[in-house]
Design a protein around this motif. Sequence first.
Motif, PDB file in Angstrom:
ATOM      1  N   CYS A   1     -57.073  -0.784  84.313  1.00 18.60           N
ATOM      2  CA  CYS A   1     -55.708  -0.271  84.500  1.00 18.60           C
ATOM      3  C   CYS A   1     -54.909  -1.175  85.434  1.00 18.60           C
ATOM      4  O   CYS A   1     -53.706  -1.400  85.217  1.00 18.60           O
ATOM      5  CB  CYS A   1     -55.746   1.152  85.063  1.00 18.60           C
TER       6      CYS A   1
ATOM      7  N   ALA B   1     -53.209  -1.323  75.593  1.00 17.70           N
ATOM      8  CA  ALA B   1     -53.273   0.114  75.881  1.00 17.70           C
ATOM      9  C   ALA B   1     -54.219   0.810  74.904  1.00 17.70           C
ATOM     10  O   ALA B   1     -55.035   1.653  75.304  1.00 17.70           O
ATOM     11  CB  ALA B   1     -51.882   0.735  75.801  1.00 17.70           C
TER      12      ALA B   1
ATOM     13  N   THR C   1     -52.696  11.227  78.101  1.00 17.67           N
ATOM     14  CA  THR C   1     -52.806   9.776  77.944  1.00 17.67           C
ATOM     15  C   THR C   1     -52.639   9.379  76.488  1.00 17.67           C
ATOM     16  O   THR C   1     -51.984   8.375  76.169  1.00 17.67           O
ATOM     17  CB  THR C   1     -54.169   9.283  78.469  1.00 17.67           C
TER      18      THR C   1
ATOM     19  N   ASN D   1     -49.027   9.379  75.749  1.00 11.26           N
ATOM     20  CA  ASN D   1     -48.351   8.252  76.398  1.00 11.26           C
ATOM     21  C   ASN D   1     -48.451   6.979  75.578  1.00 11.26           C
ATOM     22  O   ASN D   1     -47.573   6.103  75.647  1.00 11.26           O
ATOM     23  CB  ASN D   1     -48.944   7.999  77.794  1.00 11.26           C
ATOM     24  N   LEU D   2     -49.512   6.866  74.795  1.00  8.71           N
ATOM     25  CA  LEU D   2     -49.720   5.661  73.998  1.00  8.71           C
ATOM     26  C   LEU D   2     -48.710   5.520  72.860  1.00  8.71           C
ATOM     27  O   LEU D   2     -48.553   4.440  72.299  1.00  8.71           O
ATOM     28  CB  LEU D   2     -51.143   5.648  73.417  1.00  8.71           C
ATOM     29  N   GLN D   3     -48.020   6.599  72.528  1.00  5.31           N
ATOM     30  CA  GLN D   3     -47.034   6.548  71.443  1.00  5.31           C
ATOM     31  C   GLN D   3     -45.878   5.614  71.810  1.00  5.31           C
ATOM     32  O   GLN D   3     -45.229   5.039  70.943  1.00  5.31           O
ATOM     33  CB  GLN D   3     -46.519   7.950  71.137  1.00  5.31           C
TER      34      GLN D   3
ATOM     35  N   ALA E   1     -46.159   3.036  74.704  1.00  6.13           N
ATOM     36  CA  ALA E   1     -46.926   2.501  75.837  1.00  6.13           C
ATOM     37  C   ALA E   1     -46.052   1.795  76.866  1.00  6.13           C
ATOM     38  O   ALA E   1     -45.204   0.977  76.526  1.00  6.13           O
ATOM     39  CB  ALA E   1     -47.991   1.546  75.331  1.00  6.13           C
ATOM     40  N   THR E   2     -46.244   2.168  78.115  1.00  6.56           N
ATOM     41  CA  THR E   2     -45.583   1.505  79.246  1.00  6.56           C
ATOM     42  C   THR E   2     -46.658   1.184  80.274  1.00  6.56           C
ATOM     43  O   THR E   2     -47.814   1.595  80.136  1.00  6.56           O
ATOM     44  CB  THR E   2     -44.527   2.412  79.898  1.00  6.56           C
TER      45      THR E   2
ATOM     46  N   THR F   1     -47.154   2.434  82.969  1.00  3.26           N
ATOM     47  CA  THR F   1     -47.602   3.627  83.709  1.00  3.26           C
ATOM     48  C   THR F   1     -48.353   4.634  82.839  1.00  3.26           C
ATOM     49  O   THR F   1     -48.677   5.726  83.303  1.00  3.26           O
ATOM     50  CB  THR F   1     -46.397   4.331  84.355  1.00  3.26           C
ATOM     51  N   CYS F   2     -48.642   4.281  81.596  1.00  2.00           N
ATOM     52  CA  CYS F   2     -49.207   5.290  80.684  1.00  2.00           C
ATOM     53  C   CYS F   2     -50.605   5.763  81.073  1.00  2.00           C
ATOM     54  O   CYS F   2     -51.047   6.821  80.625  1.00  2.00           O
ATOM     55  CB  CYS F   2     -49.179   4.798  79.240  1.00  2.00           C
TER      56      CYS F   2
END
Length: 201
Positions: free
Chosen positions: A97, A113, A139, A142-144, A146-147, A149-150
């Motif tokens: 990470c 990611a 999580t 969040n991958l949809q 990705a940044t 901070t995901c």
Amino acid sequence: MCRTLAAFPNTCLERAKEFKTRLGIFLHKSDLGSNTGSIGKFEWSSKHGKEKNFSEDVLGWRESFDLLLSSKNGVAAFHAFLKTEFSEENLEFWLACEEFKKIRSATKLASRAHRIFEEFICSEAPKEVNIDHETRELTRMNLQAATATCFDTAQGKTHTLMEKDSYPRFLKSPAYRDLAAQASAASAPPSSCSLAEPSHT
């Protein structure tokens, strides 16, 4: 280690040499994979690139978990310890990470990611970390998009788990206690490194 080596007794130099040897053996036990990056090398360095002697680095690891993580050798030693408990995936995920956050390309960010998710997060992942179902699903969502901070929530959970669980056991382990004892001896003033002088009465 002793500052002006030539001026100190042989016993002090021998202790310092033995300490370095023991630490090298301890770190050598950490059979690191390519995913953990630079922590596989035995290099003495501080976070800010300034010289830092052996004993200061080792003794600093017990001051805080974050101080341990800021030391390349501390990370390598902690990884070696985690391997003995079969829980090295938590540290490897945390390190992945940290590297992930440095990526600036959106394309690379997305592909990396998904690799991290498949390696550490998804069910039946080869190095599945110990996180709750809600964090895993958050999580995944969040991958949809990705940044950088995901993975923050999942990374925070593994950090807390290591800090409260594995880190205290690391500090109490015979391997670290032996290193700390050697570090204390190597960093002691000259008078305590040498044999006690006989008293003249």
